[in-house]
Design a protein around this motif. Structure first.
Motif, short mmCIF file in Angstrom:
data_model
loop_
_atom_site.label_atom_id
_atom_site.label_comp_id
_atom_site.label_asym_id
_atom_site.label_seq_id
_atom_site.Cartn_x
_atom_site.Cartn_y
_atom_site.Cartn_z
N HIS A 1 0.83 -1.20 0.00
CA HIS A 1 0.00 0.00 0.00
C HIS A 1 0.86 1.25 0.00
CE1 HIS A 1 0.63 -0.89 4.33
NE2 HIS A 1 0.83 0.42 4.39
N THR B 1 -7.42 5.80 6.02
CA THR B 1 -8.60 5.21 5.39
C THR B 1 -8.16 4.37 4.20
OG1 THR B 1 -9.99 7.08 6.06
CG2 THR B 1 -10.81 5.69 4.26
N GLU B 2 -8.68 3.15 4.11
CA GLU B 2 -8.30 2.25 3.02
C GLU B 2 -9.00 2.64 1.73
OE1 GLU B 2 -9.27 -1.61 4.33
OE2 GLU B 2 -7.80 -1.66 5.95
N GLY B 3 -8.28 2.50 0.62
CA GLY B 3 -8.86 2.79 -0.68
C GLY B 3 -7.95 2.33 -1.79
N PHE B 4 -8.27 2.69 -3.00
CA PHE B 4 -7.48 2.32 -4.18
C PHE B 4 -7.35 3.54 -5.07
CE2 PHE B 4 -9.50 -1.52 -2.70
CZ PHE B 4 -8.49 -2.46 -2.73
N ASN B 5 -6.19 3.66 -5.72
CA ASN B 5 -6.01 4.78 -6.64
C ASN B 5 -6.53 4.41 -8.02
OD1 ASN B 5 -4.04 3.09 -7.70
ND2 ASN B 5 -2.32 4.24 -6.82
N TYR C 1 -5.09 6.44 2.75
CA TYR C 1 -5.24 7.88 2.65
C TYR C 1 -5.21 8.50 4.05
CZ TYR C 1 -6.67 7.18 -2.20
OH TYR C 1 -6.69 6.85 -3.54
N THR D 1 -6.36 10.98 6.67
CA THR D 1 -7.55 11.78 6.95
C THR D 1 -7.41 12.43 8.32
OG1 THR D 1 -8.75 9.92 7.92
CG2 THR D 1 -8.97 10.24 5.55
#
Length: 910
Positions: free
Chosen positions: A627, A671-675, A683, A685
């Motif tokens: 990540h 915060t978990e996410g994907f590009n 990310y 926050t």
């Protein structure tokens, strides 16, 4: 105004005359002033004393005010405490670290490891919380130079041997008290001059050149023969050999010279060295761990005139240690840190006011050297060294070589205008500028590979894979065994299974998963600019200060304004009853660390399968790119503070009642996410928050030959749920969703909870496990949430004797500690199709309820006059003098707690 100053000066000089120590100080200052004037008048171009002064100084009335500071409590509106040389000398009970002495003050709390067993031999300062903040959120300055490590994010509290990083302390250099002249500690109402913190502030002033030449040399030592341990054996423990019985030696030595160079200049040269060597049992073998810390101080001071001075300071303070993991093979590693800081400071005192400017440079380097492979083998034949301590996995190796560097250039200018009268009030204006250029570098020197997810296979053919795979090795071949038995082996028969197992020398196993962190050099830079100003109005028995601090950094690209307000009311205009109130905002620093994390190339996961008992090649997992960190939309965290303080002069000292509230807001969370290309991203926050409240009762006094400090505080610190990453979901012992984001920083938290039988009053103790991140583990700790802490300390001089003692009470609380062990959990991931669902190993931490306790430290010194050739001082410094339990070992657990220990020392001064 001049008459008032004259009265104050006469009163102060009268008090100073009553004490012989003050007389000596006055005489020294007068002698130096006379020498300066005579030197000035001796110049042929100047005939009068006034000619020696600058134009600004000719009309300035110069009054030297000397006297006792009644106690450490500041009677102004600032929430500060000052620890002078006498108190510093009295309370050097242990290693002599800066943080050790802060315990006597209210609002100061220590980490759970403060009294842990390894602290007996460690020379690293304990992490300290001031006003509820984590250690790296407080500010530390040495002679006006920031000593904060911006590489620290509190990870020093998690583990010493981090998997993807270097353990760093909140302080860049570990300064010893032998170099320190005074310590000023702020817990509230901190002036706008100071910034880049959301906790407390510690200002350290090192020793100044003396008027007369002075020299000193000292030596202190302790060791296992000077200490006792309290052995705690839990109900499941039968092997007393597992109890920690440390064998160690620790020595401290220092030497200094202080004195004039010319009539206008002086110098301080001081060196201090601290070393600890500990002998530990590593899987049945005794090995040595060693730590070293060095302090070298050079300070030069020059008075150009009575109004202008120059100070040049250099501090060299490296730290290094050689370690190993007690329960792992091939795990030797070394760490080093610290570095050098230099500054040039110029001060001018004129009729219009004062101006002080300083330029400084610091360079701190951190290194870790360790094996580049870490493997968690199944504890079976051939890899069974975990039997020594009853573990499930046999671990070997380390986490690779890493360098982290931190450089900072800083320029400051501070101005205080002379007070002026306005509407029957006295008004004073202060203002200043600060600029910093910070550079950080992360360099992984070689690829590091962490092997996990082991699979057992008695028929595996490792081929060329010799590091991460072992084949089955038998004493006798299967054919030879069956020939001896006279029949084929029947693996459904218990006796045949036992016979086969006893014939195995090494059981076949291989790793299906691994995490690769590639060699990479990353560098980032952040520029920081700040401007501050404060206006103070002194009217009758009121004093109010209103100001603010403007800050800008080019990483978050925010313009932050921190208002500062404090007010003091002398209730009856007699300095006996003082009420103070404050409302302030403090913005955090640590900006370059976030930017550095954003720039570091993430680790990635690889997998492999076996086909026909033949190992296949490693393949990058579909979701195996690790990540990234992204902080581009993150704002600067800050803390809002309200404080109310009442002081009453009682029995020659100051009684203080204080309420303090800190609300930390916009704390950085993830915060978990994907590009846009589908890569996993954490990310940054600003959802995090916490609430801190403290009530304090304190009384401190400083008499002619005796001083005493007492305080009791009740505090609470609540962390908002949104601040946590959260526990990972687990069902039937299988955990889900760990491959993309947090795999490289997961730990196991094991705790004993009460389980109540339905419909009855019966309860039983049950051990539970949860998989959480190191980030959350830091918040799970209650280091800085102790409900009640009380301190009583006092020191006295009696003839040639110098005695001091400190008592500290800590109320019960939950505590979390590293065990040094690992455990495996079943992971359900989507790493690859057709892969066997395997288990991965993670470090284990334990949480338990720690009982309340109180401890006492003491110091005894005896001064022997040397008949005009200086003096000799013999010292004995004790910790836990009554050999009481610290409850570092939890219920049902086995281990060792620190009992009584002491240092012996000798010092010569001339």
């Amino acid at each position: 105004m001049k008459l008032s100053l004259s009265i104050i000066a006469l009163a102060s000089l009268a008090l100073a005359k009553a004490a012989s120590a003050q007389n000596a100080q006055i005489a020294s200052l007068q002698k130096r002033e006379k020498a300066l004037l005579e030197a000035c008048q001796s110049e042929s171009s100047r005939e009068t004393e006034s000619d020696c002064q600058s134009d600004d100084a000719k009309d300035v009335e110069r009054i030297t005010v000397l006297g006792y500071k009644l106690n450490p409590i500041n009677t102004g509106s600032e929430g500060s405490y000052t620890i002078d040389k006498k108190i510093i000398d009295d309370y050097r009970f242990g290693n002599g670290n800066l943080n050790d002495i802060l315990a006597i003050l209210p609002g100061v709390q220590y980490s759970d490891q403060t009294r842990a067993e390894d602290q007996l031999t460690s020379i690293v300062p304990d992490e300290v919380s001031i006003s509820g903040a984590q250690g790296h959120h407080s500010g530390y300055n040495i002679d006006g130079i920031s000593n904060n490590s911006r590489l620290s994010t509190g990870n020093a509290q998690v583990d010493e041997n981090l998997r993807q990083d270097i353990n760093t302390h909140s302080q860049a250099s570990f300064i010893n008290l032998s170099l320190v002249d005074t310590i000023e500690v702020y817990d509230s109402n901190i002036p706008a001059k100071y910034g880049q913190f959301s906790g407390g502030l510690v200002n350290v002033t090192t020793k100044k050149p003396s008027v007369e030449p002075s020299f000193g040399i000292g030596y202190r030592t302790t060791g296992d023969s000077f200490s006792r341990q309290i052995h705690i054996a839990g109900p499941e423990n039968e092997a007393s050999s597992r109890l920690y019985r440390p064998s160690f030696d620790k020595v401290e030595a220092d030497i200094y010279y202080s004195g004039p160079i010319t009539d206008h200049s002086g110098i301080v040269l001081q060196a201090q060295f601290l070393e600890s060597t500990e002998y530990l049992d590593q899987l049945g073998q005794i090995k040595a761990q060693q730590q070293k810390n060095t302090n070298v101080l050079v300070k030069y001071h020059h008075d150009f005139t009575l109004n202008d001075s120059l100070t040049v300071t250099a501090l060299y303070a490296p730290f290094n240690g050689d370690y190993f993991e007690k329960f792992q093979r091939n795990s030797d590693y070394s760490t080093s840190g610290g570095g050098i800081s230099t500054s040039i400071a110029y001060g001018h005192d004129g009729r219009w006011g004062t101006v002080n400017s300083q330029v400084s440079y610091s360079d701190n380097r951190y290194e870790k050297r360790a094996p580049n492979y870490w493997l968690a083998w199944r504890n079976i034949r051939g890899r069974s060294w975990a039997d020594y301590y009853g573990g499930e996995s046999s671990i070997e190796g380390g986490f690779g070589d890493i360098d982290k560097n931190e450089r900072r250039i800083s320029a400051d200018i501070d101005t205080v205008l002379a007070p002026w009268q306005w509407l029957n009030a006295e008004v004073e204006l202060t203002a200043g500028l600060n600029f910093q250029h910070q550079i950080q570098e992360f360099n992984r020197l070689t690829d590091n590979v962490i092997y996990n997810g082991v699979v057992t296979n008695s028929n595996i053919d490792c081929g060329a894979y010799t590091i991460d795979c072992v084949e089955t090795e038998l004493k006798l071949s299967l054919a030879e065994l069956e020939q001896q038995l006279g029949r084929p082996i029947d693996l459904t028969n218990a006796s045949d299974i036992l016979l086969y197992q006893n014939n195995v020398v090494t059981a076949g196993q291989y790793f299906q998963n691994r995490q690769v962190a590639q060699a990479k050099d990353t560098s980032v830079a952040v520029n920081y600019l700040a401007f501050y100003s404060e206006l103070s109005v002194d009217w009758r028995n009121h004093q109010a200060t209103l100001g603010g601090r403007y800050e800008y950094n080019d990483f978050f690209k925010e313009h932050n304004i921190a208002p500062r307000f404090r007010w003091r009311w002398d209730l009856f205009a007699d300095q006996q009853h003082l009420i103070s109130f404050g409302a302030n905002r403090y913005y955090q620093a640590n900006l370059t660390q976030y930017k550095l994390n954003q720039s570091i190339t993430p680790a990635f996961n690889e997998y492999r399968r076996s086909f026909g008992n033949q190992l296949q090649n490693w393949v990058v997992a579909r979701t195996g790119q690790g990540h990234l960190y992204v902080f581009t939309d993150t704002e600067t965290p800050y803390a809002d503070e309200l404080s109310l303080d009442y002081q009453y002069q009682l029995f020659g000292g100051t009684l203080q009642l204080k309420w303090l509230s800190r609300q930390s807001k916009k704390q950085i969370t993830r915060t978990e996410g994907f590009n846009e290309i589908g890569q996993a991203v954490l990310y940054g926050t600003n959802r995090g928050a916490n609430d801190y409240h403290r009530y304090t009762l304190a009384w401190m006094a400083n008499y002619e030959n005796f001083h005493v400090q007492f305080n009791i505080s009740k505090a609470s610190n609540k962390v908002d749920k949104a601040t946590f990453d959260g526990e990972f979901d687990g069902a039937n012992g299988t955990f889900f969703g760990t491959s993309n984001f947090h795999d490289q920083e997961l730990v196991i938290l094991r705790q004993v909870v009460e389980e109540r039988f339905a419909g009855t009053d019966q309860v039983r103790l049950k051990t539970t496990e949860s998989l959480i991140t190191e980030h959350d583990l830091g918040y799970q700790r209650t280091d800085f949430n102790r409900p009640v802490i009380a301190n009583l300390s006092f020191g006295t001089d009696w003839h040639n004797w110098q005695l001091a003692s400190h008592f500290r009470y800590s109320a019960s609380q939950d505590a979390i500690y590293a065990t040094g062990e690992t455990d495996s959990v079943t992971l359900e991931t989507n790493v690859c199709e057709g892969c066997v669902i395997t288990r991965k190993d993670f470090p284990v931490y334990r949480k338990y309820r720690r009982a309340s306790y109180w401890l006492a430290d003491a110091s005894i010194k005896y001064h022997v006059p040397m008949f005009g050739f200086g003096s000799l001082t013999l010292s004995a410094d004790f910790k836990n003098i009554f050999n009481r339990r610290t409850y570092q070992i939890g219920p049902l657990a086995t281990g060792t707690e620190l009992g009584r220990s002491f240092w012996l020392g000798i010092r010569y001064q001339h």
